[in-house]
Design an enzyme around this catalytic site. Structure first.
Site, PDB file in Angstrom:
ATOM      1  N   HIS A 170      88.824  21.807  81.090  1.00  0.00           N
ATOM      2  CA  HIS A 170      89.683  22.528  82.034  1.00  0.00           C
ATOM      3  C   HIS A 170      90.306  23.730  81.329  1.00  0.00           C
ATOM      4  CE1 HIS A 170      92.391  22.805  85.527  1.00  0.00           C
ATOM      5  NE2 HIS A 170      93.355  23.078  84.655  1.00  0.00           N
ATOM      6  N   ASP A 197      83.743  14.648  81.967  1.00  0.00           N
ATOM      7  CA  ASP A 197      83.593  16.029  81.489  1.00  0.00           C
ATOM      8  C   ASP A 197      83.415  16.969  82.680  1.00  0.00           C
ATOM      9  OD1 ASP A 197      83.314  18.225  79.893  1.00  0.00           O
ATOM     10  OD2 ASP A 197      81.204  17.861  79.427  1.00  0.00           O
ATOM     11  N   ASP A 216      96.052  26.299  81.279  1.00  0.00           N
ATOM     12  CA  ASP A 216      96.970  27.177  82.020  1.00  0.00           C
ATOM     13  C   ASP A 216      97.529  28.244  81.073  1.00  0.00           C
ATOM     14  OD1 ASP A 216      98.377  24.997  80.685  1.00  0.00           O
ATOM     15  OD2 ASP A 216     100.195  25.764  81.599  1.00  0.00           O
ATOM     16  N   GLU A 263      91.377  18.377  79.609  1.00  0.00           N
ATOM     17  CA  GLU A 263      91.945  19.690  79.299  1.00  0.00           C
ATOM     18  C   GLU A 263      91.858  19.918  77.782  1.00  0.00           C
ATOM     19  OE1 GLU A 263      95.492  20.545  81.488  1.00  0.00           O
ATOM     20  OE2 GLU A 263      95.576  22.611  80.749  1.00  0.00           O
TER      21      GLU A 263
END
Ligand code: 9MR
Length: 631
Positions: free
Chosen positions: A554, A602, A224, A611
């Protein structure tokens, strides 16, 4: 001291670091490990070796092997072990072959019973006696063959560079330059002025404040685009410590982290590249401090992030989400105090003005935290970004006081250190699950034990004892189970277990630096074997490393799995790894009933197991640097 530094600046950079370290705390106790002549960290840019960008082969896919080894390789002098998953209860023959298929060594496996972390019956095998450098070795047991690996002394050189490059790749507010990272990984700056989602004039969440702050720069936290003072703190501290270690440890190579050596755009500025990288984050952290004149002046805002969660993929510059500052917190404020105090001593030789600014901010932050000791971030404040909440800030106080004391030698901070219930309490400072963004007392203890300071001989020895006792516990954990992993969090694997394991390895490595005892170094090595393939998943968790590596982490830009035009994660990024509480829907569907060390998938959508973040890559970089120094 300013005069001394001026003179040294003119007099030659080689001596600068030595004089400064001694000079920051007049009369500081020399730490027993600090016996090296401090090498120049400043190899001139012209003379330096330019960073090499690695271009790994694609990862193998399909079923993982049952003969599990460190798929990157083993250092010549280190122990060399692997694990075989089998139902057999009696010893089996193993053979080690070179790249031509010629047998180099053989022996018998050692049955180790059912490994608790994987729920599987395993044997271990040991080929430590083989010390001949080479590539393409394999081990065969019971008709099964491992992935190939090398034996040699440069096992971790590239990883040192790549794991640190992670931070440049994830910088906010700057173009990621194709000349440095290649065109696949280049991208325009994110969150700059003029962008729909800018960090240059950010308001608070409603009712939190009525000013705006320029909180550009810093690193994006993870997949993020949030920027969190709490998590930025431990990460930048570990980068700075990776460098600071080289100032005080015999045999540590500061040049490998020096100007012109890492993937940063600041080459040629005569500042070690690793400090340039740390500075990018420090500037952000400092900008999160509540300005003078405001009621909470000196406190730090807990975080800045999007007001809603965005989907992925999404390149940073294309984000249109509104950014918001969240309320100040005591934990964030103490993260700022600790890291700014550490930065003050490390940047003093290079930028006195910045050093003074950082120290002033650190002192103000500490005072503000003392005046507001219970401002906790709301655990429910997790829309558009992570909460990073923490109701116990004793460890943050201890860390900040330790760093301020090391840098200034002031009595006030010494008292704060010594009156803390954590002081020299090894188990409280270094929990079995490892230090983390939520448990940072150990960062203070590691520095009290290794960075010259005014605690006195007995005080420093006690701090060192807290470190070595923790290392004894982690080494004992590595000795149990079938995988040699220095991690025993009581049957479960945490969110970011790989980061926790790496943090335990930092403690083990520090114990080795302090005592010279090989048992600590060996436990670091076997921890790295786990990370790079000798684990129940039979894969390397570091992108680009090993024949079979995690590559769908991620991340909003490195989102190749979602959009083939986007790149896979750059080499040298470590996945969070097995998380036995499987907190995302993909993991919940695909990992039902998983044993702790197998709760990993994965898949780009498995944000709770797969992540990547700054606080996991920071200890990876610390450990890669340490291990490369051992060769
Ligand atoms: O690493 C964090 C982990 O310890 C927490 O249990 C988890 C849930 O709060 O959050 C993790 O941090 C994530 C953060 O909240 C948002 N950015 C990505 C981080 C790594 O997954």
């Amino acid at each position: 001291m300013a005069r001394v530094l001026d003179r040294l600046n003119r007099g030659g950079r080689r001596r600068l670091a030595v004089a400064t370290v001694a000079g920051v705390v007049a009369g500081a106790v020399a730490i027993p490990v600090a016996v090296s002549a401090v090498g120049s960290s400043l190899g001139s840019a012209a003379a330096a070796t330019a960073p090499q960008i690695s271009k790994p082969a694609a990862s193998k896919t399909g079923p993982a092997p049952t003969v599990q080894v460190n798929q990157v390789g083993y250092q010549t002098k280190s122990p060399k072990q692997g694990t075989f998953v089998t139902k057999s209860e009696s010893p089996l023959a193993w053979t080690l072959k070179d790249a031509d298929g010629k047998e180099v060594a053989s022996g018998k496996t050692k049955p180790a019973g059912v490994d608790k972390s994987s729920g599987e019956n395993v044997h271990t095998f040991d080929f430590s006696k083989v010390a001949e450098s080479g590539k393409g070795y394999t081990v065969t047991v019971g008709g099964k063959t491992s992935e190939p690996f090398s034996i040699g002394d440069n096992t971790y050189s590239q990883l040192r560079t790549d794991s640190l490059a992670y931070f440049y790749h994830n910088r906010s507010g700057i173009n990621i330059d194709a000349n440095l990272v290649g065109k696949n990984y280049a991208r325009p700056a994110g969150h700059i002025d003029g962008a729909a989602s800018s960090d240059e004039k950010v308001p608070c969440q409603p009712k939190v404040c009525d000013y705006t702050l320029n909180v550009s720069k810093g690193w994006y936290d993870a997949g993020d685009y949030g920027k969190y003072v709490v998590n930025g703190g431990i990460s930048v501290a570990q980068l700075m410590s990776s460098y600071e270690r080289t100032l005080h440890t015999k045999g540590a190579d500061s040049k490998a982290l020096g100007d012109g050596r890492l993937l940063v755009p600041e080459h040629g500025n005569h500042v070690p590249d690793i400090l340039d990288e740390a500075r990018w984050e420090m500037d952000f952290l400092l900008s999160m401090q509540v300005p003078k004149g405001e009621k909470l002046a000196g406190m730090a805002h807990h975080k800045v992030h999007d007001s809603t969660w965005s989907g992925l993929p999404l390149r940073a510059d294309k984000s249109t989400n509104k950014r918001e500052l969240h309320a100040p917190s005591t934990a964030a404020t103490l993260n700022l105090a600790a890291t700014a105090a550490q930065a003050a001593r490390l940047f003093e030789p290079y930028d006195k003005e910045f050093s003074a600014k950082a120290l002033k901010a650190a002192r103000a932050a500490f005072d503000a935290a003392k005046a507001n000791p219970k401002m906790f971030a709301d655990p429910g404040d997790a829309t558009g970004g992570g909460a990073y909440s923490d109701y116990d800030v004793k460890d943050e106080f201890y860390w900040a006081a330790s760093e301020l004391f090391i840098t200034t030698g002031d009595k006030e901070y010494r008292q704060e250190v010594e009156k803390s219930s954590l002081h020299n309490d090894s188990e409280a400072l270094f929990p079995d699950g490892g230090i983390s963004w939520q448990s940072v007392g150990g960062l203070g203890a590691l520095d009290l034990a290794t960075v010259p300071n005014k605690l006195g001989d007995a005080g420093v020895k006690a701090a060192q004892k807290a470190v070595t006792e923790a290392a004894d516990r982690y080494a004992a954990a590595a000795g149990k189970g079938g995988y040699g992993v220095p991690y025993a969090p009581g049957g479960s694997y945490a969110w970011g277990s790989n980061g926790q394991i790496l943090n335990n390895m930092v403690v083990l490595a520090t114990a080795h630096d302090i005592t010279g005892k090989n048992k600590y170094r060996d436990a670091v090595t076997s921890g790295m074997d786990y990370i790079l393939g000798r684990n129940p998943m039979g894969m390397s968790y570091v992108t680009g490393y090993g024949a079979r590596y995690a590559h769908n982490q991620h991340h909003r830009f490195w989102a190749h799995e979602k959009d083939a035009k986007l790149p896979q994660p750059a080499p040298g990024a470590v996945a969070g790894g097995p998380n036995s509480s499987v907190d995302d829907p993909v993991a919940q569907t695909r990992l039902k009933g998983c044993a702790p060390a197998k709760c990993y998938v994965d898949d780009i959508e498995s944000w709770s197991t797969n992540e990547i973040t700054i606080n996991w890559n920071a200890p990876l970089a610390w450990v890669a640097s340490y291990l490369d120094d051992q060769a």
